[in-house]
Enzyme design. Structure first.
Site, PDB file in Angstrom:
ATOM      1  N   ASN A   1      -2.746   8.620  -6.718  1.00  0.00           N
ATOM      2  CA  ASN A   1      -1.493   9.208  -6.273  1.00  0.00           C
ATOM      3  C   ASN A   1      -0.417   8.674  -7.118  1.00  0.00           C
ATOM      4  OD1 ASN A   1       0.939   9.967  -5.123  1.00  0.00           O
ATOM      5  ND2 ASN A   1       0.792   8.688  -3.277  1.00  0.00           N
TER       6      ASN A   1
ATOM      7  N   LYS B   1       2.806   9.189  -7.393  1.00  0.00           N
ATOM      8  CA  LYS B   1       4.087   9.223  -6.756  1.00  0.00           C
ATOM      9  C   LYS B   1       5.169   9.704  -7.823  1.00  0.00           C
ATOM     10  CE  LYS B   1       2.229   5.456  -3.802  1.00  0.00           C
ATOM     11  NZ  LYS B   1       2.573   4.331  -3.241  1.00  0.00           N
TER      12      LYS B   1
ATOM     13  N   HIS C   1       1.810  11.013   3.891  1.00  0.00           N
ATOM     14  CA  HIS C   1       1.731   9.559   3.434  1.00  0.00           C
ATOM     15  C   HIS C   1       3.227   8.749   4.096  1.00  0.00           C
ATOM     16  CE1 HIS C   1       2.448   6.182   0.244  1.00  0.00           C
ATOM     17  NE2 HIS C   1       0.981   6.750  -0.118  1.00  0.00           N
TER      18      HIS C   1
ATOM     19  N   GLU D   1       5.073   6.947   2.843  1.00  0.00           N
ATOM     20  CA  GLU D   1       6.363   7.141   2.245  1.00  0.00           C
ATOM     21  C   GLU D   1       7.360   8.349   2.539  1.00  0.00           C
ATOM     22  OE1 GLU D   1       4.851   4.392  -1.325  1.00  0.00           O
ATOM     23  OE2 GLU D   1       5.152   6.557  -1.691  1.00  0.00           O
TER      24      GLU D   1
ATOM     25  N   GLU E   1      -4.221   4.236   5.307  1.00  0.00           N
ATOM     26  CA  GLU E   1      -3.431   3.344   4.285  1.00  0.00           C
ATOM     27  C   GLU E   1      -2.305   2.686   5.039  1.00  0.00           C
ATOM     28  OE1 GLU E   1      -2.770   5.457   0.201  1.00  0.00           O
ATOM     29  OE2 GLU E   1      -1.574   6.121   1.582  1.00  0.00           O
TER      30      GLU E   1
ATOM     31  N   GLY F   1       1.138  -1.110  -2.138  1.00  0.00           N
ATOM     32  CA  GLY F   1       2.042  -1.729  -3.157  1.00  0.00           C
ATOM     33  C   GLY F   1       2.370  -3.146  -3.084  1.00  0.00           C
TER      34      GLY F   1
ATOM     35  N   SER G   1      -3.112  -0.946  -2.191  1.00  0.00           N
ATOM     36  CA  SER G   1      -3.420  -2.029  -3.194  1.00  0.00           C
ATOM     37  C   SER G   1      -4.917  -2.199  -3.307  1.00  0.00           C
ATOM     38  CB  SER G   1      -3.140  -3.351  -2.494  1.00  0.00           C
ATOM     39  OG  SER G   1      -1.794  -3.505  -2.395  1.00  0.00           O
TER      40      SER G   1
END
Length: 252
Positions: free
Chosen positions: A11, A13, A95, A97, A165, A171, A211
């Site tokens: 991904n 992003k 996701h 985000e 996730e 991240g 990660s």
């Protein structure tokens, strides 16, 4: 029970421009005949160009989101049919985000997934808990609720991938223990089998994301019910993503 091929998904992003396609070309050269599926989800501006560039390779291209409606007055949004027309085979949905930054609910994700599947895309549906939820020992309740509300009826191993996730690991460099990953993935598998049956629920691919790096990929892929990874930052460079793909191939 027929197990679907394992999947290494990247991904990108909101990263990358046309110069970044050189990374795709390097990845294709490094994995001309992979034993796992490889998917890169670049920004929407690159999907058509990337798809054309990877047409004669093993690298598939996907989208990062789509609208729940087939078309209409939705400025700035992208439909499932548009993704397919641009060359995408899959789309990431739900996701964290998107759930946080755009306040998408699990019901929103379910509607998008239903539309994506109907159009012919594979829906990669993300679930995951926050650090507060993890520390409050609510992880499985959160994941169970997201699964029930985010996945439409009719999910199969051919049209759906579930990606776990943990939000606190995305991240951040923090990675759950293999025992924690194993617990959640076993829980997801049990729920999928209960809802969709042994044949489909047992074969539907489960990815881990958060990660994932070359240094921890081997250990993660050795965990039960981990059928691949949804990788963020480490997918931007072929030199970082390639060892993760090789680790997944070695686990098959």
């Amino acid at each position: 029970m027929t197990q679907a091929r394992k999947l290494a998904a990247g991904n990108w992003k909101m990263n990358g421009n046309r110069a970044a396609l050189a990374e795709l070309e390097a990845l294709a050269r490094a994995h001309p005949d992979p034993s796992v599926d490889i998917l890169i989800c670049p920004p929407a501006t690159l999907i058509q160009t990337a798809s054309a560039a990877m047409a004669d390779t093993a690298i598939q291209i996907g989208g990062q989101d789509c609208h729940a409606k087939e078309s209409g007055a939705h400025t700035g949004d992208i439909s499932a049919d548009m993704l397919i027309d641009a060359g995408a085979t899959s789309v990431i949905l739900g996701h964290s985000e998107r759930r946080e930054d755009h306040e998408e609910s699990s019901e929103d994700v379910r509607a998008k997934a239903r539309t994506a599947q109907a159009a012919g895309l594979v829906a990669i549906i993300c679930v995951g808990e926050s650090l507060d939820q993890r520390e409050a020992n609510n992880t499985l309740d959160i994941i169970g609720g997201q699964l029930a509300a985010s996945l439409p009826d009719g999910c199969t191993a051919a049209n759906t991938v579930v990606a776990y996730e943990p939000i606190w690991a995305i991240g951040t460099g923090k990675v759950p223990t293999t025992a924690q990953i194993d617990e959640v993935h076993d829980f997801i598998r049990t729920r999928l089998i209960r809802r969709f049956g042994e044949a489909e629920g047992g074969a539907l691919p489960l990815l881990y994301g958060g990660s994932v790096k070359p240094g921890n990929a081997v250990e993660i892929f050795a965990t039960d019910n981990v059928d691949g990874a949804l990788v963020g930052g480490a997918s931007l460079k072929a030199g970082d993503f390639s060892p993760i793909i090789s680790a997944l191939e070695a686990s098959t």
